[in-house]
Design a protein around this motif. Sequence first.
Motif, PDB file in Angstrom:
ATOM      1  N   TYR A   1      -5.849  -4.511   3.238  1.00 29.33           N
ATOM      2  CA  TYR A   1      -6.497  -5.530   4.059  1.00 29.33           C
ATOM      3  C   TYR A   1      -5.447  -6.535   4.516  1.00 29.33           C
ATOM      4  O   TYR A   1      -4.558  -6.914   3.759  1.00 29.33           O
ATOM      5  CB  TYR A   1      -7.590  -6.249   3.258  1.00 29.33           C
ATOM      6  CG  TYR A   1      -8.712  -5.338   2.842  1.00 29.33           C
ATOM      7  CD1 TYR A   1      -8.655  -4.645   1.632  1.00 29.33           C
ATOM      8  CD2 TYR A   1      -9.823  -5.147   3.661  1.00 29.33           C
ATOM      9  CE1 TYR A   1      -9.676  -3.798   1.256  1.00 29.33           C
ATOM     10  CE2 TYR A   1     -10.849  -4.295   3.284  1.00 29.33           C
ATOM     11  CZ  TYR A   1     -10.766  -3.615   2.086  1.00 29.33           C
ATOM     12  OH  TYR A   1     -11.775  -2.765   1.725  1.00 29.33           O
TER      13      TYR A   1
ATOM     14  N   HIS B   1     -15.712   4.834  -0.711  1.00 27.58           N
ATOM     15  CA  HIS B   1     -15.711   3.506  -0.092  1.00 27.58           C
ATOM     16  C   HIS B   1     -17.035   2.803  -0.386  1.00 27.58           C
ATOM     17  O   HIS B   1     -17.926   2.764   0.453  1.00 27.58           O
ATOM     18  CB  HIS B   1     -15.557   3.691   1.413  1.00 27.58           C
ATOM     19  CG  HIS B   1     -14.578   2.769   2.016  1.00 27.58           C
ATOM     20  ND1 HIS B   1     -13.384   2.456   1.448  1.00 27.58           N
ATOM     21  CD2 HIS B   1     -14.610   2.077   3.180  1.00 27.58           C
ATOM     22  CE1 HIS B   1     -12.720   1.639   2.224  1.00 27.58           C
ATOM     23  NE2 HIS B   1     -13.446   1.382   3.274  1.00 27.58           N
TER      24      HIS B   1
ATOM     25  N   TYR C   1     -10.903   3.714  -7.248  1.00 30.57           N
ATOM     26  CA  TYR C   1     -10.868   3.077  -5.942  1.00 30.57           C
ATOM     27  C   TYR C   1     -10.275   3.946  -4.871  1.00 30.57           C
ATOM     28  O   TYR C   1      -9.390   4.730  -5.129  1.00 30.57           O
ATOM     29  CB  TYR C   1     -10.071   1.773  -6.008  1.00 30.57           C
ATOM     30  CG  TYR C   1     -10.988   0.613  -6.031  1.00 30.57           C
ATOM     31  CD1 TYR C   1     -11.468   0.134  -7.224  1.00 30.57           C
ATOM     32  CD2 TYR C   1     -11.440   0.043  -4.861  1.00 30.57           C
ATOM     33  CE1 TYR C   1     -12.349  -0.911  -7.256  1.00 30.57           C
ATOM     34  CE2 TYR C   1     -12.311  -1.007  -4.890  1.00 30.57           C
ATOM     35  CZ  TYR C   1     -12.769  -1.479  -6.085  1.00 30.57           C
ATOM     36  OH  TYR C   1     -13.652  -2.506  -6.105  1.00 30.57           O
ATOM     37  N   GLY C   2     -10.726   3.760  -3.665  1.00 32.40           N
ATOM     38  CA  GLY C   2     -10.106   4.440  -2.546  1.00 32.40           C
ATOM     39  C   GLY C   2     -11.065   4.680  -1.411  1.00 32.40           C
ATOM     40  O   GLY C   2     -12.244   4.390  -1.487  1.00 32.40           O
ATOM     41  N   ARG C   3     -10.501   5.238  -0.378  1.00 30.61           N
ATOM     42  CA  ARG C   3     -11.310   5.497   0.794  1.00 30.61           C
ATOM     43  C   ARG C   3     -12.245   6.681   0.569  1.00 30.61           C
ATOM     44  O   ARG C   3     -13.150   6.913   1.328  1.00 30.61           O
ATOM     45  CB  ARG C   3     -10.396   5.737   2.005  1.00 30.61           C
ATOM     46  CG  ARG C   3      -9.702   4.474   2.454  1.00 30.61           C
ATOM     47  CD  ARG C   3      -8.668   4.740   3.489  1.00 30.61           C
ATOM     48  NE  ARG C   3      -7.516   5.395   2.898  1.00 30.61           N
ATOM     49  CZ  ARG C   3      -6.706   6.214   3.552  1.00 30.61           C
ATOM     50  NH1 ARG C   3      -6.940   6.507   4.790  1.00 30.61           N
ATOM     51  NH2 ARG C   3      -5.663   6.734   2.974  1.00 30.61           N
TER      52      ARG C   3
ATOM     53  N   ALA D   1       0.841  -1.193   0.000  1.00 25.38           N
ATOM     54  CA  ALA D   1       0.000   0.000   0.000  1.00 25.38           C
ATOM     55  C   ALA D   1       0.878   1.247   0.000  1.00 25.38           C
ATOM     56  O   ALA D   1       0.554   2.253  -0.632  1.00 25.38           O
ATOM     57  CB  ALA D   1      -0.930  -0.004   1.211  1.00 25.38           C
TER      58      ALA D   1
ATOM     59  N   GLU E   1      -8.794  -4.228   8.092  1.00 22.35           N
ATOM     60  CA  GLU E   1      -8.473  -3.175   7.141  1.00 22.35           C
ATOM     61  C   GLU E   1      -7.686  -2.096   7.867  1.00 22.35           C
ATOM     62  O   GLU E   1      -8.050  -1.703   8.976  1.00 22.35           O
ATOM     63  CB  GLU E   1      -9.730  -2.556   6.542  1.00 22.35           C
ATOM     64  CG  GLU E   1      -9.419  -1.430   5.555  1.00 22.35           C
ATOM     65  CD  GLU E   1     -10.652  -0.769   4.974  1.00 22.35           C
ATOM     66  OE1 GLU E   1     -10.484   0.089   4.095  1.00 22.35           O
ATOM     67  OE2 GLU E   1     -11.769  -1.111   5.407  1.00 22.35           O
TER      68      GLU E   1
ATOM     69  N   THR F   1      -6.208   4.135  -2.226  1.00 24.63           N
ATOM     70  CA  THR F   1      -5.603   2.859  -1.865  1.00 24.63           C
ATOM     71  C   THR F   1      -6.283   2.265  -0.638  1.00 24.63           C
ATOM     72  O   THR F   1      -6.667   2.994   0.278  1.00 24.63           O
ATOM     73  CB  THR F   1      -4.099   3.047  -1.564  1.00 24.63           C
ATOM     74  OG1 THR F   1      -3.449   3.579  -2.716  1.00 24.63           O
ATOM     75  CG2 THR F   1      -3.438   1.720  -1.190  1.00 24.63           C
ATOM     76  N   GLU F   2      -6.410   0.951  -0.633  1.00 23.48           N
ATOM     77  CA  GLU F   2      -6.962   0.235   0.515  1.00 23.48           C
ATOM     78  C   GLU F   2      -6.058  -0.942   0.864  1.00 23.48           C
ATOM     79  O   GLU F   2      -5.488  -1.578  -0.014  1.00 23.48           O
ATOM     80  CB  GLU F   2      -8.376  -0.258   0.206  1.00 23.48           C
ATOM     81  CG  GLU F   2      -9.339   0.889  -0.056  1.00 23.48           C
ATOM     82  CD  GLU F   2     -10.747   0.421  -0.344  1.00 23.48           C
ATOM     83  OE1 GLU F   2     -10.960  -0.815  -0.399  1.00 23.48           O
ATOM     84  OE2 GLU F   2     -11.626   1.270  -0.523  1.00 23.48           O
TER      85      GLU F   2
ATOM     86  N   LYS G   1      -6.968   1.566   8.152  1.00 23.44           N
ATOM     87  CA  LYS G   1      -7.668   2.773   7.721  1.00 23.44           C
ATOM     88  C   LYS G   1      -7.410   3.879   8.736  1.00 23.44           C
ATOM     89  O   LYS G   1      -7.607   3.688   9.932  1.00 23.44           O
ATOM     90  CB  LYS G   1      -9.167   2.470   7.624  1.00 23.44           C
ATOM     91  CG  LYS G   1     -10.013   3.575   7.063  1.00 23.44           C
ATOM     92  CD  LYS G   1     -11.451   3.091   6.955  1.00 23.44           C
ATOM     93  CE  LYS G   1     -12.350   4.151   6.387  1.00 23.44           C
ATOM     94  NZ  LYS G   1     -13.762   3.685   6.302  1.00 23.44           N
TER      95      LYS G   1
ATOM     96  N   THR H   1      -5.236   8.391  -1.235  1.00 23.43           N
ATOM     97  CA  THR H   1      -6.685   8.395  -1.047  1.00 23.43           C
ATOM     98  C   THR H   1      -7.388   7.358  -1.918  1.00 23.43           C
ATOM     99  O   THR H   1      -8.578   7.112  -1.736  1.00 23.43           O
ATOM    100  CB  THR H   1      -7.280   9.782  -1.357  1.00 23.43           C
ATOM    101  OG1 THR H   1      -7.020  10.125  -2.718  1.00 23.43           O
ATOM    102  CG2 THR H   1      -6.685  10.839  -0.446  1.00 23.43           C
TER     103      THR H   1
END
Length: 303
Positions: A156, A301, A296-298, A121, A189, A153-154, A191, A151
Amino acid sequence: MSTVKIVTDSSTTIEPQLVEELGITVVPLSVMIDGVLYSDSNLKEGEFLNLMRNSKNLPKTSQPPVGLFAETFSDLAKDGSQIIAIVLSHALSGTVEAARQGGVLSGVDVTVVDSTFTDQAAKFQVVEAARLAKEGASKEEILAAIERVRTKTELYIGVSTLENLVKGGRIGRVTGLISSLLNIRVIMEMKNHQLEPVVKGRGAKTFKKWLDEFINKIADKKIAEIGISYAGGPEFANEMKEKFEASKKKQLLIAATALAAGFVVIVLGSSLLSGDAQREKAKSDRNFPSGENYQYGRQNHDY
């Protein structure tokens, strides 16, 4: 205009050939195991896990020394270059502060960025920054791109044993014993610098069920890159890769990383376009406006 050089720490998983190609400088973290200090750069794949399993005490990681950062920054800036150091989340390590202090001591132009992540990440940010730096982008342009990538990127993380969480005092021994007896698996996750449980269940089927559901949820999404890291055997990581490929999410990377026993990391990011399209995008559009390439991103979400 001054050139910009990119620095990161060894918690960021990047293929060696990419490090060399993009001129990325990697500062190693260290780990203390039964009184012996090991540099992360000297530990081979699987070696840390073996040392940890046989250790009397829980290994302790340590951020790079302030002096090492200062020396690294000074050497890189001898030609007048500016430096951007992208390091792992302050919630996981004191590396951010060590890098900042090293920057002050070096007396050169250093900007330290907290990636808010770790592993691949963080890699998305580092690689994007290095590619732009290689193409001659300014420090301000690169910093804006890093923020955009972050912003989108995620991260897990799957944990198959709670043993080290018990040893480290993160959970009680009774809870850890019960979880061990019940064969509990946990998916979290990362975050906002926090690890938040997403799913927990009994046995390996927990990971597989979550993965199948996860792939279904992202089936219609445009994802620039998926990174999979593992520690221990690669079997489940390869199974994950095959499932993502079957779902037409082709931009995959499997990289070994010595993080913890029974540890699987899945990283989603829209940091990169592919091939020539990526390079053309970087050249023609330094501001990285939101659009179909950054689904994609936060920020959104939605899965």
